[in-house]
Design a protein around this motif. Structure first.
Motif, mmCIF file in Angstrom:
data_model
loop_
_atom_site.group_PDB
_atom_site.id
_atom_site.type_symbol
_atom_site.label_atom_id
_atom_site.label_comp_id
_atom_site.label_asym_id
_atom_site.label_seq_id
_atom_site.Cartn_x
_atom_site.Cartn_y
_atom_site.Cartn_z
ATOM 1 N N LEU A 151 0.835 -1.207 0.000
ATOM 2 C CA LEU A 151 0.000 0.000 0.000
ATOM 3 C C LEU A 151 0.869 1.255 0.000
ATOM 4 C CD1 LEU A 151 -2.863 -1.005 2.474
ATOM 5 C CD2 LEU A 151 -2.834 -1.093 -0.026
ATOM 6 N N GLY A 152 1.986 1.201 0.744
ATOM 7 C CA GLY A 152 2.897 2.335 0.719
ATOM 8 C C GLY A 152 3.504 2.542 -0.650
ATOM 9 N N GLY A 153 3.849 1.438 -1.316
ATOM 10 C CA GLY A 153 4.379 1.559 -2.672
ATOM 11 C C GLY A 153 3.364 2.153 -3.626
ATOM 12 N N ALA A 154 2.101 1.731 -3.494
ATOM 13 C CA ALA A 154 1.052 2.276 -4.356
ATOM 14 C C ALA A 154 0.829 3.761 -4.078
ATOM 15 C CB ALA A 154 -0.246 1.503 -4.147
ATOM 16 N N TRP A 155 0.806 4.128 -2.806
ATOM 17 C CA TRP A 155 0.597 5.525 -2.438
ATOM 18 C C TRP A 155 1.757 6.392 -2.952
ATOM 19 C CZ3 TRP A 155 -2.908 6.589 2.154
ATOM 20 C CH2 TRP A 155 -3.221 7.947 2.244
ATOM 21 N N GLY A 156 2.974 5.904 -2.786
ATOM 22 C CA GLY A 156 4.119 6.648 -3.305
ATOM 23 C C GLY A 156 4.037 6.831 -4.804
ATOM 24 N N ALA A 157 3.555 5.801 -5.513
ATOM 25 C CA ALA A 157 3.417 5.901 -6.959
ATOM 26 C C ALA A 157 2.412 6.975 -7.349
ATOM 27 C CB ALA A 157 2.991 4.553 -7.529
ATOM 28 N N THR A 158 1.301 7.084 -6.604
ATOM 29 C CA THR A 158 0.315 8.126 -6.919
ATOM 30 C C THR A 158 0.884 9.522 -6.658
ATOM 31 O OG1 THR A 158 -0.677 8.111 -4.691
ATOM 32 C CG2 THR A 158 -1.568 6.563 -6.311
ATOM 33 N N CYS A 159 1.736 9.629 -5.636
ATOM 34 C CA CYS A 159 2.367 10.929 -5.376
ATOM 35 C C CYS A 159 3.215 11.359 -6.564
ATOM 36 C CB CYS A 159 3.220 10.872 -4.106
ATOM 37 S SG CYS A 159 2.275 10.736 -2.573
ATOM 38 N N LEU A 189 -8.582 6.665 -5.772
ATOM 39 C CA LEU A 189 -8.915 7.799 -4.911
ATOM 40 C C LEU A 189 -7.866 8.903 -4.964
ATOM 41 C CD1 LEU A 189 -10.199 5.871 -1.751
ATOM 42 C CD2 LEU A 189 -11.574 6.989 -3.524
ATOM 43 N N GLN A 190 -6.637 8.572 -5.305
ATOM 44 C CA GLN A 190 -5.562 9.552 -5.239
ATOM 45 C C GLN A 190 -5.204 10.161 -6.596
ATOM 46 O OE1 GLN A 190 -5.504 10.181 -1.911
ATOM 47 N NE2 GLN A 190 -3.274 10.099 -1.856
ATOM 48 N N THR A 191 -5.755 9.626 -7.663
ATOM 49 C CA THR A 191 -5.422 10.134 -8.996
ATOM 50 C C THR A 191 -6.696 10.415 -9.770
ATOM 51 O OG1 THR A 191 -5.290 7.874 -9.886
ATOM 52 C CG2 THR A 191 -3.241 8.858 -9.082
ATOM 53 N N GLU A 192 -6.526 11.018 -10.927
ATOM 54 C CA GLU A 192 -7.669 11.291 -11.805
ATOM 55 C C GLU A 192 -7.170 11.373 -13.229
ATOM 56 O OE1 GLU A 192 -7.610 16.129 -11.080
ATOM 57 O OE2 GLU A 192 -9.183 14.910 -10.169
ATOM 58 N N GLY A 193 -8.106 11.321 -14.140
ATOM 59 C CA GLY A 193 -7.771 11.462 -15.548
ATOM 60 C C GLY A 193 -6.896 10.342 -16.066
#
Length: 397
Positions: free
Chosen positions: A129-137, A185-189
């Motif tokens: 989950l941390g890896g995914a969150w970092g990727a969205t950042c 939830l953290q990205t769009e488009g």
């Protein structure tokens, strides 16, 4: 193995729980409860050091990414509107790093104990989950982020990290759903579409990895059963299914060494089938084999404690090793076994009794006894039983 393993008929002698499980199959990667516990014990043996090295490798890799972030992003040059995203990325990196450092410290200190699998699950969830969150950042900062790293994280869940496939599948599903939700939830488009695309790839990666993990665990379980079955057979008499002399001597040596500490009585009962040569001459070798199996089954009924053992010493000689029983109780079991054999009334025209009988010599271990001295006293009692007319039990003085 328990001392209560069945011994009749002959083809059942080697039908241990291991071989039965092999015949029954285990396509669902699950054994009967006692075997499952034994498999997990062997599976976990040496697991802690491997997990320690794996945790260290992941921690070093994560810290390396963390160290490279400022070089890649040049945070001092980011617009003010993106400074919050940079702070968010650093918070994610720091949180995951803290969990990894704690898990690595506990793994190297052997502090995981019975919570080993809990640590594996929690660490895997936090890292993925941390890896995914970092990727969205990175995506929101407009920087290139190789999402393929998430595929490696998903495939890594199916490595031998202390979980069976049945435990790994729910974890992989939770990680996949969690990563997908984080991305949505953290990205769009376009960024959101790219993340959803990689979620599909991660599902495919999970299926491929699960296929490989299934066959790896199946092979591990099969090898466990085969090794255990071979070890069981190596210590057993193929005719009766009883233990062999080597196993009896090892168990007797261990019990005598432990006796001064636990103060539990140790008894050795030697058994010899009466007039067995006459029986073979009258009824043939096949009937003689069946007679030995009958005597083995009767003697097996004397064993009731986990440390008890019944063994075939060779030819028509057998032995019963009893733990924790006083002499009167040993005599009672011997009398019951003789009565059981008398009730079965296996015909023996060459015996003075008219049926197949057995003579028993009993000896209780005394302080300072060695296996040899205990065996000599039991053998002397057996000789007295023979002189006393056979088909009886005599205890050594």
């Amino acid at each position: 193995m328990s001392a209560h393993h069945p011994t009749l008929p002959a083809h059942e002698a080697l039908r241990t729980s291991y071989s039965r499980q092999l015949r029954q199959g285990f396509a669902d990667l699950r054994f009967d409860p006692p075997l499952e516990a034994a498999f997990r014990e062997e599976f976990d043996r040496g697991l802690a050091p491997r997990l320690a090295w794996l945790a260290l490798l992941i921690t070093v890799s994560w810290l390396a990414f963390w160290a490279v972030d400022p070089l890649r992003m040049q945070p001092q040059a980011l617009p003010a509107a993106q400074q919050g995203l940079w702070t968010e990325l650093m918070a994610v990196r720091s949180t995951v790093a803290a969990v990894l450092l704690l898990a690595t410290w506990r793994a190297w200190g052997r502090h995981l104990g019975g919570h080993l699998r809990h640590w594996v699950v929690v660490t895997a969830l936090v890292v993925t989950l941390g890896g995914a969150w970092g990727a969205t950042c990175y995506l929101r900062l407009g920087s290139f982020q190789p999402l393929e790293i998430l595929l490696l994280l998903m495939a890594g869940l199916f490595l031998p990290i202390g979980l069976t496939l049945r435990q790994t599948l729910p974890l992989a599903l939770a990680c996949l759903v969690g990563m997908t939700l984080v991305g949505v939830l953290q990205t769009e488009g376009a960024a959101q579409g790219r993340f959803l695309y990689f979620s599909g790839l991660m599902l495919v990666a999970a299926l491929v990895a699960a296929f490989g993990a299934y066959h790896r665990e199946y092979a591990q379980r099969e090898q466990f059963l085969l090794r255990a079955e071979l070890a069981w057979q190596a210590g057993r008499d193929s005719l009766t299914g009883l233990c062999n002399r080597r196993l009896l001597e090892e168990r007797l040596q261990a019990l005598l060494a432990q006796a001064p500490h636990d103060r539990a009585p140790v008894a050795l009962v030697l058994a010899d089938v009466d007039h067995f040569k006459r029986y073979n001459d009258l009824y043939g070798a096949a009937a003689g084999d069946a007679a030995l199996r009958t005597v083995a089954e009767v003697l097996q009924s004397m064993a009731g404690h986990p440390f008890d053992m019944v063994a075939r010493l060779g030819g028509k000689s057998m032995a019963v090793l009893l733990h924790g029983l006083p002499l009167p109780e040993v005599q009672r079991l011997a009398a019951r076994a003789l009565n059981d054999l008398r009730t079965r009334a296996v015909p023996h025209d060459g015996s003075e009794h008219g049926w197949l009988g057995v003579s028993l010599g009993l000896a209780m271990a005394e302080p300072g006894d060695s296996p040899q001295s205990l065996h000599r006293r039991a053998d002397h009692a057996l000789y007295q039983a023979k002189l006393n007319g056979n088909n009886c039990a005599i205890a050594a003085p």
